[in-house]
Design a protein around this motif. Sequence first.
Motif, PDB file in Angstrom:
ATOM      1  N   ARG A  25       3.467   0.447 -19.408  1.00 12.84           N
ATOM      2  CA  ARG A  25       1.845   0.606 -19.122  1.00 12.84           C
ATOM      3  C   ARG A  25       1.243  -0.608 -19.849  1.00 12.84           C
ATOM      4  N   HIS A  29       0.861  -3.596 -13.995  1.00 10.60           N
ATOM      5  CA  HIS A  29      -0.382  -3.314 -13.424  1.00 10.60           C
ATOM      6  C   HIS A  29      -0.260  -1.775 -12.773  1.00 10.60           C
ATOM      7  N   TYR A  30       1.024  -1.906 -12.288  1.00  5.81           N
ATOM      8  CA  TYR A  30       1.598  -0.462 -11.539  1.00  5.81           C
ATOM      9  C   TYR A  30       3.097  -0.297 -12.117  1.00  5.81           C
ATOM     10  N   VAL A  38       3.365   6.653  -7.949  1.00  7.85           N
ATOM     11  CA  VAL A  38       2.820   5.334  -8.718  1.00  7.85           C
ATOM     12  C   VAL A  38       1.738   5.647  -9.735  1.00  7.85           C
ATOM     13  N   HIS A  39       1.930   4.896 -10.966  1.00 12.19           N
ATOM     14  CA  HIS A  39       0.926   4.979 -12.068  1.00 12.19           C
ATOM     15  C   HIS A  39       0.474   3.537 -12.304  1.00 12.19           C
ATOM     16  N   ARG A  40      -0.825   3.967 -12.841  1.00 13.31           N
ATOM     17  CA  ARG A  40      -1.358   2.685 -13.179  1.00 13.31           C
ATOM     18  C   ARG A  40      -1.145   2.036 -14.708  1.00 13.31           C
ATOM     19  N   ARG A  42      -1.920  -0.334 -18.210  1.00 15.23           N
ATOM     20  CA  ARG A  42      -3.188  -0.392 -18.901  1.00 15.23           C
ATOM     21  C   ARG A  42      -4.380  -1.382 -18.465  1.00 15.23           C
ATOM     22  N   PRO A  44      -6.253  -3.704 -15.713  1.00 18.06           N
ATOM     23  CA  PRO A  44      -6.481  -3.889 -14.013  1.00 18.06           C
ATOM     24  C   PRO A  44      -5.929  -5.097 -13.675  1.00 18.06           C
ATOM     25  N   VAL A  45      -5.497  -5.095 -12.159  1.00 17.75           N
ATOM     26  CA  VAL A  45      -5.125  -6.581 -11.896  1.00 17.75           C
ATOM     27  C   VAL A  45      -5.795  -7.832 -12.163  1.00 17.75           C
ATOM     28  N   ILE A  70       4.426  -5.400 -10.715  1.00 24.21           N
ATOM     29  CA  ILE A  70       4.853  -4.046 -10.333  1.00 24.21           C
ATOM     30  C   ILE A  70       6.140  -3.892 -11.050  1.00 24.21           C
TER      31      ILE A  70
END
Length: 166
Positions: A25, A29-30, A38-40, A42, A44-45, A70
């Motif tokens: 994480r 980003h993903y 799909v998990h995010r 820590r 943001p992009v 990714i």
Amino acid sequence: MSRTGLTRVHWHWTAGGGYPSDLDRQHYHYLIDRDGQVHRGRWPVEANITPKLGAYAAHTLNANTGAIGIGVCGMAGASERPFSPGRAPMTELQIDALVELTAQLCRDHGIQVTRRTVLSHAEVQPTLGIKQRGKWDISWLPGMAAPSDPVRVGDGLRARVVEAMR
């Protein structure tokens, strides 16, 4: 041309188990688990538009600025030569989700799908000329007997992304 300052998508495998870890994480980003969910990560992009030390997803050596990372969860214990996909090989569900997520990100950020803008970690050095540390992700996909030329593997994935964008 990108509308957001994000200009590339980089594909990776995490070299871990089939599900995201805290370390995963931190760097992507993903993340896509072995079930195709799909998990995010820590960050943001947008954190990678202008990376600040310790506050962005550091997924590709010297190539994180403007790049969305990714990670496909898996390939723990994998070996390129002799080839073994390890104890957590990538799944078809993960690759399908990778294609769909990439297509969505390219649409959202106005990223054209080319060899220089949507590529695997293994393609970064030969395509962008940015030295990496022996990365071979992603040069093998489920169903393949052994790793292949990463650009050729990437071309197949990019063709699927383009199709998913239609």
